[in-house]
Design a protein around this motif. Structure first.
Motif, PDB file in Angstrom:
ATOM      1  N   ALA A 114      -0.222  -2.308  -0.017  1.00 29.83           N
ATOM      2  CA  ALA A 114       0.323  -1.861   1.267  1.00 29.83           C
ATOM      3  C   ALA A 114       1.113  -0.579   1.037  1.00 29.83           C
ATOM      4  O   ALA A 114       1.895  -0.493   0.075  1.00 29.83           O
ATOM      5  CB  ALA A 114       1.221  -2.933   1.872  1.00 29.83           C
ATOM      6  N   ASN A 115       0.909   0.391   1.870  1.00 30.85           N
ATOM      7  CA  ASN A 115       1.689   1.623   1.767  1.00 30.85           C
ATOM      8  C   ASN A 115       3.174   1.321   1.925  1.00 30.85           C
ATOM      9  O   ASN A 115       3.571   0.357   2.601  1.00 30.85           O
ATOM     10  CB  ASN A 115       1.250   2.637   2.823  1.00 30.85           C
ATOM     11  CG  ASN A 115      -0.003   3.380   2.406  1.00 30.85           C
ATOM     12  OD1 ASN A 115      -0.277   3.547   1.216  1.00 30.85           O
ATOM     13  ND2 ASN A 115      -0.783   3.820   3.390  1.00 30.85           N
ATOM     14  N   GLY A 116       3.992   2.155   1.315  1.00 28.48           N
ATOM     15  CA  GLY A 116       5.418   1.905   1.272  1.00 28.48           C
ATOM     16  C   GLY A 116       6.078   1.926   2.640  1.00 28.48           C
ATOM     17  O   GLY A 116       5.678   2.667   3.537  1.00 28.48           O
ATOM     18  N   THR A 117       7.094   1.089   2.780  1.00 29.92           N
ATOM     19  CA  THR A 117       7.922   1.057   3.983  1.00 29.92           C
ATOM     20  C   THR A 117       9.339   1.445   3.609  1.00 29.92           C
ATOM     21  O   THR A 117       9.792   1.194   2.484  1.00 29.92           O
ATOM     22  CB  THR A 117       7.925  -0.341   4.612  1.00 29.92           C
ATOM     23  OG1 THR A 117       8.319  -1.309   3.615  1.00 29.92           O
ATOM     24  CG2 THR A 117       6.547  -0.705   5.127  1.00 29.92           C
ATOM     25  N   LYS A 118      10.056   2.031   4.530  1.00 27.63           N
ATOM     26  CA  LYS A 118      11.399   2.560   4.254  1.00 27.63           C
ATOM     27  C   LYS A 118      12.330   1.432   3.798  1.00 27.63           C
ATOM     28  O   LYS A 118      12.447   0.394   4.449  1.00 27.63           O
ATOM     29  CB  LYS A 118      11.961   3.225   5.505  1.00 27.63           C
ATOM     30  CG  LYS A 118      13.252   3.983   5.282  1.00 27.63           C
ATOM     31  CD  LYS A 118      13.031   5.248   4.471  1.00 27.63           C
ATOM     32  CE  LYS A 118      14.336   6.043   4.310  1.00 27.63           C
ATOM     33  NZ  LYS A 118      14.805   6.581   5.590  1.00 27.63           N
TER      34      LYS A 118
END
Length: 449
Positions: A114-118
């Motif tokens: 999963a692409n990074g989340t803040k």
């Protein structure tokens, strides 16, 4: 249905397998084992030469301190957060306070990336002015992601982060108290330098066994050779868990709590970080966690054991989750005059014989008097040394006549004479079992001549 979309039995923690055995859930146990076998075969087949699709983190850290790429920060432990709305994972970390930058949580979701989340960075309020501070990094929930591994990155692109070191996420399953492995766990932090106080540590560990503790954890940077042998012996027995803590390989840790006086990059070899990590490590393993130092014994005075005492305290304070225990100093300079416990067999064992020191200082309540703690870890978000910083329940100060700490060390109130001290022979109440148990432990470690 693809194998990778099945329930991830291969990631089940050992407590779940143990629960299935205890409850005689043999059909589910067999099905789970078969699923694991299928997963292994499937994974091996996908990793054959010529298959370039990578579905698993290349680098999984087995270290207790893991640098975050392109930053001055470090990850310590990643834990599934079951208590905070909107938060999926909490990463216990060490951050350089003057170098905070936007960071992203990058998950491996068991079957896909999963692409990074803040990330939300929460630096603890206690840092005593040192450059580095214990920090919680909160990673948000993601739809369609049941994460097994996580890392912190300066960019959100998961492809760029795949070469970084990932942490295995712990506490994936929210265990119930009846399934916990331990009733009482002691967290010691931190062991460093040439500390070699073997006799006092042995007496303390054997006292804790008699008081009802099943597990003791120590974060070890370094210690003397005799204490190393003792800890190895207790580790083989299964009573002590030693967590390597090589913080001196990453920064210049301080031996004290005042940067002006002691210098260094972080308070007491990262004591605050190890205490928080120990709480989260045992959140779903232990009913209670004791947070105190290696030369302290949290001792009940109206009950024979800690379980008996805590049963009473919990009935009296049903909403309490944190119990403050007063620290009482027993000066090592004052000796019991009869020499009753001046045992010849212990003379060549390095360290203090706590049974010879029965005189206790009266705390000076006109000034700040520190406590240590017994906590229910599931109610703790952040802790300091002498109190919790954030918690979900009530805090109770336990009266010293019910429980206080036996702390044999250099005197705090140096001007007191023996007549001004209180005679306190509580440890002697356990002598019939304590003395032979100490002998046996020292013999097993090869430390008795």
């Amino acid at each position: 249905m693809q194998v990778t979309s099945l329930f991830p039995f291969h990631k089940l923690p050992y407590q779940v397998w143990l629960m299935m055995v205890k409850r005689r859930m043999f059909p589910l146990l067999i099905a789970s084992a078969l699923a694991v076998m299928v997963y292994i075969i499937f994974t091996l087949s996908r990793s054959q030469p010529g298959n370039h699709q990578h579905l698993y983190p290349r680098h999984i850290s087995d270290q207790s301190i893991t640098p975050v790429n392109d930053t001055k920060h470090f990850m310590v432990g990643a834990y599934k957060e079951h208590r905070v709305t909107g938060c999926s994972v909490r990463i216990i970390s060490i951050f350089r306070r003057d170098s905070v930058q936007p960071l992203y949580c990058v998950f491996y979701c068991g079957t896909h990336w999963a692409n990074g989340t803040k990330a939300e960075v929460q630096m603890h309020s206690d840092h005593f002015g040192f450059p580095f501070v214990t920090t919680d990094v909160l990673c948000p929930n993601l739809p369609d992601c049941n994460p097994s591994h996580v890392t912190l990155a300066t960019q959100a692109d998961a492809k760029l982060a795949q070469n970084q070191s990932f942490l295995r996420i712990q506490n994936l399953v929210k265990m119930e108290e009846e399934e916990f492995q331990f009733n009482f766990t002691v967290c010691w932090s931190n062991l460093f330098g040439d500390y070699n106080n073997v006799l006092q540590v042995t007496q303390t560990l054997e006292m804790y066994k008699l008081l009802g503790v099943q597990h003791v954890v120590v974060y070890n940077t370094s210690c003397g050779p005799d204490l190393e042998r003792l800890l190895q012996s207790y580790t083989q027995e299964g009573f002590v868990e030693v967590v390597p803590w090589p913080i001196d390989q990453h920064m210049n840790p301080s031996r004290g709590w005042q940067p002006i006086e002691h210098g260094g990059d972080i308070h007491y070899y990262g004591q605050l970080t190890t205490l928080n990590d120990c709480v989260y490590r045992h959140m779903y393993q232990s009913r209670y966690v004791l947070l105190n130092d290696i030369d302290e014994i949290i001792t009940p005075y109206q009950h024979q054991t800690l379980p008996q005492m805590m049963d009473v305290l919990q009935r009296q304070h049903p909403k309490a989750e944190v119990f403050l225990i007063e620290n009482h100093i027993f000066p090592k300079s004052q000796f019991e005059p009869s020499g009753k416990f001046e045992r010849p067999r212990w003379r060549d064992v390095p360290g203090i014989n706590i049974m010879e020191h029965i005189y206790r200082e009266e705390p000076d309540y006109r000034i700040y008097h520190p406590s240590k703690m017994i906590v229910r870890p599931r109610a703790v978000e952040q802790t300091s040394v002498h109190s919790v910083l954030r918690n979900f329940g009530q805090t109770v100060k336990v009266p010293p006549n019910v429980c206080h700490i036996i702390h044999v060390r250099v005197p705090l109130r140096r001007g007191l004479t023996k007549k001004e001290l209180h005679e306190d022979k509580r440890v002697w109440d356990y002598e019939r079992q304590l003395v032979p148990n100490v002998d046996k432990a020292l013999e097993q470690a090869g430390l008795l001549i």
